[in-house]
Scaffold this active site. Structure first.
Site, PDB file in Angstrom:
ATOM      1  N   ASN A  64       0.867  -1.172   0.000  1.00 53.49           N
ATOM      2  CA  ASN A  64       0.000   0.000   0.000  1.00 53.49           C
ATOM      3  C   ASN A  64       0.908   1.228   0.000  1.00 53.49           C
ATOM      4  O   ASN A  64       1.418   1.631   1.043  1.00 53.49           O
ATOM      5  CB  ASN A  64      -0.878  -0.068   1.262  1.00 53.49           C
ATOM      6  CG  ASN A  64      -1.831   1.093   1.366  1.00 53.49           C
ATOM      7  OD1 ASN A  64      -1.762   2.047   0.589  1.00 53.49           O
ATOM      8  ND2 ASN A  64      -2.725   1.013   2.335  1.00 53.49           N
ATOM      9  N   ARG A  77      -2.459  -1.961  -3.550  1.00 56.75           N
ATOM     10  CA  ARG A  77      -3.626  -1.100  -3.390  1.00 56.75           C
ATOM     11  C   ARG A  77      -3.481   0.059  -4.388  1.00 56.75           C
ATOM     12  O   ARG A  77      -2.450   0.741  -4.416  1.00 56.75           O
ATOM     13  CB  ARG A  77      -3.667  -0.533  -1.980  1.00 56.75           C
ATOM     14  CG  ARG A  77      -4.808   0.447  -1.824  1.00 56.75           C
ATOM     15  CD  ARG A  77      -4.685   1.242  -0.558  1.00 56.75           C
ATOM     16  NE  ARG A  77      -5.835   2.115  -0.431  1.00 56.75           N
ATOM     17  CZ  ARG A  77      -5.907   3.089   0.462  1.00 56.75           C
ATOM     18  NH1 ARG A  77      -4.915   3.325   1.285  1.00 56.75           N
ATOM     19  NH2 ARG A  77      -6.988   3.835   0.535  1.00 56.75           N
ATOM     20  N   HIS A 112     -11.876   4.080  -0.215  1.00 55.82           N
ATOM     21  CA  HIS A 112     -11.980   3.149   0.926  1.00 55.82           C
ATOM     22  C   HIS A 112     -12.879   1.957   0.595  1.00 55.82           C
ATOM     23  O   HIS A 112     -13.474   1.345   1.487  1.00 55.82           O
ATOM     24  CB  HIS A 112     -12.581   3.841   2.175  1.00 55.82           C
ATOM     25  CG  HIS A 112     -11.698   4.867   2.807  1.00 55.82           C
ATOM     26  ND1 HIS A 112     -12.199   6.020   3.373  1.00 55.82           N
ATOM     27  CD2 HIS A 112     -10.356   4.917   2.968  1.00 55.82           C
ATOM     28  CE1 HIS A 112     -11.205   6.734   3.866  1.00 55.82           C
ATOM     29  NE2 HIS A 112     -10.079   6.081   3.627  1.00 55.82           N
ATOM     30  N   ARG A 117      -7.891  16.774   5.919  1.00 57.50           N
ATOM     31  CA  ARG A 117      -8.697  17.222   4.773  1.00 57.50           C
ATOM     32  C   ARG A 117      -9.988  17.865   5.251  1.00 57.50           C
ATOM     33  O   ARG A 117     -10.599  17.399   6.219  1.00 57.50           O
ATOM     34  CB  ARG A 117      -9.049  16.041   3.862  1.00 57.50           C
ATOM     35  CG  ARG A 117      -7.864  15.395   3.220  1.00 57.50           C
ATOM     36  CD  ARG A 117      -8.298  14.381   2.155  1.00 57.50           C
ATOM     37  NE  ARG A 117      -7.247  13.424   1.930  1.00 57.50           N
ATOM     38  CZ  ARG A 117      -7.361  12.111   2.128  1.00 57.50           C
ATOM     39  NH1 ARG A 117      -8.510  11.583   2.503  1.00 57.50           N
ATOM     40  NH2 ARG A 117      -6.339  11.316   1.910  1.00 57.50           N
ATOM     41  N   GLU A 168      -8.655  -4.686   5.371  1.00 54.98           N
ATOM     42  CA  GLU A 168      -8.568  -4.519   3.917  1.00 54.98           C
ATOM     43  C   GLU A 168      -7.658  -5.563   3.282  1.00 54.98           C
ATOM     44  O   GLU A 168      -7.910  -6.029   2.172  1.00 54.98           O
ATOM     45  CB  GLU A 168      -8.074  -3.099   3.603  1.00 54.98           C
ATOM     46  CG  GLU A 168      -9.106  -2.049   3.987  1.00 54.98           C
ATOM     47  CD  GLU A 168      -8.539  -0.653   4.105  1.00 54.98           C
ATOM     48  OE1 GLU A 168      -7.894  -0.381   5.138  1.00 54.98           O
ATOM     49  OE2 GLU A 168      -8.723   0.156   3.188  1.00 54.98           O
TER      50      GLU A 168
END
Ligand code: ADP
Length: 437
Positions: free
Chosen positions: A7, A93, A182, A243, A401
């Site tokens: 990732n 990913r 996500h 963010r 994940e």
């Protein structure tokens, strides 16, 4: 099969090394400060007592970082294998798969080309993904490489939910639309939620809340994503660590009239210096926010100008949770019937306070949290924190994940893979044992 998952972020690389025969993670870790300087790896070998291995090593690009991972995995001190040839597959990913990739794929030249093309849609995210893929392919040319996309689970969102009210040509000609991110996490926790409710994924309506440093909400109808809060990029939606989430789109155009900022600088500020960090002026990590807000008196705005003050921390938490509350309400309206609200990722799994504040006042929608269960929820476990008579269940489900990466990889290489909504994962079965943490 021994599968390496990678990732790659802009300056970090997280990895896990999994043995499907033993159904166990053999090692995992992270390389940090790639491209920045003073890079280091932190590596954990399963079953090895003591602290994880930490080594500094220059990583001017992702290539050196992947080199470092392979050297550590095969090294004497904390290696899991003796030869990189033992790696059966590498799963990457990839953040943005645009409209092209609705499922995981085996990487070939064309796939790399399309991911590269999507750099225009994801300038902050896809470049490190491409760098990781290119470096891993160069180093392990005989090993199959798989791309797992953050966007894929959201391919079922209907057009009225993914189209922005902008000139239609921007969508048609330029691909400007909501994609959502996500996806692997929303997929995993929604399937687990269905299993915990004793139902098939196709029978449940859910609101899943992935609250980590980045955060997104997803409305799941009959096991499929039908709306999500992140948009063309991961900037839209919830208040996140750094963010902003939703803001008036006029702000970046008004701001330069007051302070000298170029559009690109504002873009970076919205991504890297806003959200919880922007509001507190000091902290992006919710643990810091929660620790410092305790001291704030209820109506006292003393310290409003001081970065990190209790007032600013309390305000950040309230802004974050109010935004969450609004999204839960909106998705309840979009879904009509909701079976469960699911919290996951660093904040969702570990902060009873954020869970309680974001569901405050939603009892009329049938969402009733039980304070005692919520406060006492054990870390790293799947728990129901709703009141016994709550029509909508509230579940805390640790995300995994990597499990999706691994199962997609095995199925792709076996030729047994299908679209996410037609494919049966092991973790949607009632007898599945989640990974211990
Ligand atoms: P990412 O993968 O996006 O970096 P994670 O899912 O690992 O995010 O979540 C990281 C965030 O989780 C941290 O920034 C921190 O804010 C939050 N977090 C972790 N533990 C706790 C806790 N005990 N209480 C509140 N927040 C926590």
């Amino acid at each position: 099969m021994k599968i390496l998952t990678l990732n790659c972020g802009s300056s970090s690389l997280k990895y896990t090394f999994f043995d499907t025969a033993a159904a166990a993670t053999l090692a995992d870790g992270i390389v940090e400060r790639i491209t920045i300087g003073e890079a280091f790896i932190v590596h954990r070998l399963a079953g090895r007592a003591g602290k994880p291995l930490r080594r500094e090593h220059p990583c001017p690009t992702h290539k050196e970082a992947i080199d470092l991972v392979l050297a550590t995995l095969t090294g004497e001190e904390a290696g899991a294998i003796s030869d990189p040839g033992e790696i059966s597959a590498v799963a990457h990913r990839v953040v943005h798969g645009g409209e092209e990739f609705t499922r995981s794929v085996i990487i070939d030249e064309r796939v790399v080309e399309v991911i590269r093309r999507y750099i225009s849609l994801a300038p902050l995210h896809n470049p490190p993904n491409v760098a990781g893929i290119e470096a891993a392919r160069a180093m392990l040319p005989a090993v199959p490489q798989i791309a797992v996309f953050d966007t894929a689970f959201h391919y079922t969102i209907p057009d009225y939910a993914y189209i922005y009210a902008l000139p239609y040509e921007w969508y048609h000609d330029l691909g400007v639309r909501r994609y959502g991110f996500h996806g692997t996490s929303h997929l995993y926790v929604s399937r687990r939620a269905a299993a915990l409710l004793g139902k098939q994924p196709s029978e449940v309506n859910l609101i899943t809340l992935h609250l980590g440093n980045g955060a997104s909400a997803c409305a799941v109808r009959g096991g499929q994503s039908v709306d999500t809060s992140m948009g063309l990029t991961p900037l839209e939606g919830l208040v996140m660590g750094t963010r902003s989430g939703d803001v008036d789109p006029a702000i970046p155009f008004q701001l330069p009239q007051s302070i000298p900022l170029a559009l690109q600088e504002i873009y970076m500020l919205l991504n890297r210096r806003s959200g919880v960090l922007g509001l507190t002026g000091k902290y992006a990590d919710r643990r810091d926010v929660l620790a410092h807000m305790e001291e704030a008196a209820s109506s006292d705005d003393a310290g409003a100008e001081e970065p990190g003050s209790p007032y600013r921390c309390k305000l950040a938490l309230e802004v974050e949770c109010y935004r969450l509350q609004k999204y839960v309400g909106a998705y309840a309206a979009a879904l009509g019937r909701v079976d469960a609200v699911v919290f996951t990722a660093g904040v969702g799994e570990n902060s009873p306070k954020v869970r309680a504040l974001s569901l405050r006042g939603l009892e009329p929608l049938g969402i009733i949290l039980e304070e005692g269960k919520n406060e006492a929820a054990p870390r790293g476990r799947e728990v129901d924190v709703s009141a016994a008579d709550s029509p909508v269940k509230v579940l805390v489900i640790p995300t995994d994940e990597e499990r999706v990466f691994i199962e997609d990889t095995v199925a792709l290489l076996d030729g047994a893979y299908d679209l996410p909504d037609r494919f049966e994962y092991s973790f949607q079965r009632a007898d599945y044992q989640p990974r211990e943490r």
